[in-house]
Motif scaffolding. Structure first.
Motif, PDB file in Angstrom:
ATOM      1  N   MET A   1      32.404  78.036  23.641  1.00 38.91           N
ATOM      2  CA  MET A   1      33.238  76.842  23.666  1.00 38.91           C
ATOM      3  C   MET A   1      33.321  76.279  22.252  1.00 38.91           C
ATOM      4  SD  MET A   1      32.695  73.230  25.697  1.00 38.91           S
ATOM      5  CE  MET A   1      31.337  72.665  24.697  1.00 38.91           C
ATOM      6  N   VAL A   2      34.450  75.701  21.929  1.00 34.91           N
ATOM      7  CA  VAL A   2      34.614  75.008  20.654  1.00 34.91           C
ATOM      8  C   VAL A   2      34.944  73.560  20.978  1.00 34.91           C
ATOM      9  CG1 VAL A   2      35.948  74.818  18.529  1.00 34.91           C
ATOM     10  CG2 VAL A   2      35.440  77.073  19.482  1.00 34.91           C
ATOM     11  N   ARG A   3      34.174  72.665  20.424  1.00 38.15           N
ATOM     12  CA  ARG A   3      34.411  71.231  20.616  1.00 38.15           C
ATOM     13  C   ARG A   3      34.822  70.640  19.278  1.00 38.15           C
ATOM     14  NH1 ARG A   3      29.990  67.410  23.272  1.00 38.15           N
ATOM     15  NH2 ARG A   3      31.414  67.138  25.001  1.00 38.15           N
ATOM     16  N   VAL A   4      35.934  69.949  19.267  1.00 42.85           N
ATOM     17  CA  VAL A   4      36.447  69.359  18.045  1.00 42.85           C
ATOM     18  C   VAL A   4      36.490  67.851  18.209  1.00 42.85           C
ATOM     19  CG1 VAL A   4      38.416  69.235  16.474  1.00 42.85           C
ATOM     20  CG2 VAL A   4      37.879  71.390  17.607  1.00 42.85           C
TER      21      VAL A   4
ATOM     22  N   LEU B   1      48.992  60.450  17.112  1.00 43.31           N
ATOM     23  CA  LEU B   1      47.790  61.143  16.660  1.00 43.31           C
ATOM     24  C   LEU B   1      47.626  62.515  17.295  1.00 43.31           C
ATOM     25  CD1 LEU B   1      45.165  58.292  16.350  1.00 43.31           C
ATOM     26  CD2 LEU B   1      46.370  59.496  14.552  1.00 43.31           C
ATOM     27  N   TYR B   2      47.978  62.653  18.568  1.00 45.04           N
ATOM     28  CA  TYR B   2      47.824  63.972  19.187  1.00 45.04           C
ATOM     29  C   TYR B   2      48.737  64.999  18.532  1.00 45.04           C
ATOM     30  CZ  TYR B   2      44.879  62.148  22.934  1.00 45.04           C
ATOM     31  OH  TYR B   2      43.863  61.594  23.642  1.00 45.04           O
TER      32      TYR B   2
ATOM     33  N   ALA C   1      41.073  69.979  26.917  1.00 41.80           N
ATOM     34  CA  ALA C   1      40.800  68.708  27.583  1.00 41.80           C
ATOM     35  C   ALA C   1      40.761  67.640  26.497  1.00 41.80           C
ATOM     36  CB  ALA C   1      39.471  68.751  28.322  1.00 41.80           C
ATOM     37  N   VAL C   2      41.404  66.509  26.741  1.00 37.42           N
ATOM     38  CA  VAL C   2      41.537  65.483  25.713  1.00 37.42           C
ATOM     39  C   VAL C   2      41.181  64.121  26.272  1.00 37.42           C
ATOM     40  CG1 VAL C   2      43.166  64.363  24.145  1.00 37.42           C
ATOM     41  CG2 VAL C   2      43.410  66.784  24.637  1.00 37.42           C
ATOM     42  N   ASN C   3      40.464  63.353  25.475  1.00 35.90           N
ATOM     43  CA  ASN C   3      40.196  61.952  25.762  1.00 35.90           C
ATOM     44  C   ASN C   3      40.585  61.155  24.533  1.00 35.90           C
ATOM     45  OD1 ASN C   3      38.922  62.055  28.376  1.00 35.90           O
ATOM     46  ND2 ASN C   3      37.222  63.056  27.342  1.00 35.90           N
ATOM     47  N   GLY C   4      41.109  59.976  24.727  1.00 36.35           N
ATOM     48  CA  GLY C   4      41.459  59.128  23.598  1.00 36.35           C
ATOM     49  C   GLY C   4      41.502  57.683  24.015  1.00 36.35           C
ATOM     50  N   SER C   5      41.343  56.807  23.056  1.00 38.11           N
ATOM     51  CA  SER C   5      41.432  55.379  23.333  1.00 38.11           C
ATOM     52  C   SER C   5      41.780  54.631  22.060  1.00 38.11           C
ATOM     53  CB  SER C   5      40.111  54.860  23.902  1.00 38.11           C
ATOM     54  OG  SER C   5      39.073  55.028  22.967  1.00 38.11           O
ATOM     55  N   VAL C   6      42.317  53.452  22.220  1.00 41.54           N
ATOM     56  CA  VAL C   6      42.622  52.583  21.090  1.00 41.54           C
ATOM     57  C   VAL C   6      41.373  51.766  20.812  1.00 41.54           C
ATOM     58  CG1 VAL C   6      44.055  50.687  20.260  1.00 41.54           C
ATOM     59  CG2 VAL C   6      45.066  52.494  21.657  1.00 41.54           C
TER      60      VAL C   6
ATOM     61  N   ASP D   1      50.775  55.249  21.677  1.00 43.28           N
ATOM     62  CA  ASP D   1      49.818  56.233  21.201  1.00 43.28           C
ATOM     63  C   ASP D   1      48.460  55.949  21.835  1.00 43.28           C
ATOM     64  OD1 ASP D   1      48.762  58.332  19.725  1.00 43.28           O
ATOM     65  OD2 ASP D   1      49.618  57.668  17.824  1.00 43.28           O
ATOM     66  N   ILE D   2      47.481  56.750  21.550  1.00 46.41           N
ATOM     67  CA  ILE D   2      46.167  56.587  22.176  1.00 46.41           C
ATOM     68  C   ILE D   2      45.469  55.323  21.741  1.00 46.41           C
ATOM     69  CG2 ILE D   2      45.786  59.020  22.592  1.00 46.41           C
ATOM     70  CD1 ILE D   2      44.078  59.036  20.054  1.00 46.41           C
TER      71      ILE D   2
END
Length: 98
Positions: free
Chosen positions: A35-38, A57-58, A81-86, A97-98
């Motif tokens: 797995m690669v986590r960025v 940003l994405y 899989a993506v998570n984001g927040s302001v 945007d996120i």
């Protein structure tokens, strides 16, 4: 065919630290890649007008993250899989945007 020259500029491949990580992974120094986590962030706040016209940003940054995952692992990306927040600048919400 459109006969258009296209250059994709993923400059992170030429960063010494990323190149060294890729070398170690390619040599088997970390074993088999599972797995690669960025994790990335935009460390500099841009003018608000930039956010209005950017891809977000994405789109603006995630392409580099995907390229790094491919470059370092030597594999194709199979799932994301993506998570984001302001968390820093509330203006992101104004632009969807996120």
């Amino acid at each position: 065919a459109a006969k258009v020259v296209l250059q994709v500029g993923f400059m992170r491949r030429y960063d010494n630290d990323f190149a060294e990580v890729q070398r170690v992974v390619a040599s088997g120094g970390v074993g088999e890649v599972q797995m690669v986590r960025v994790r990335s962030f935009d460390g500099f706040k841009q003018p608000t007008e930039y956010y209005r016209s950017s891809g977000g940003l994405y789109l603006d940054m995630a392409c580099h993250d995907l390229d790094m995952a491919r470059f370092i692992s030597g594999l194709e990306v199979e799932s994301v899989a993506v998570n984001g927040s302001v968390t820093v600048d509330p203006a992101f919400k104004d632009f969807g945007d996120i």
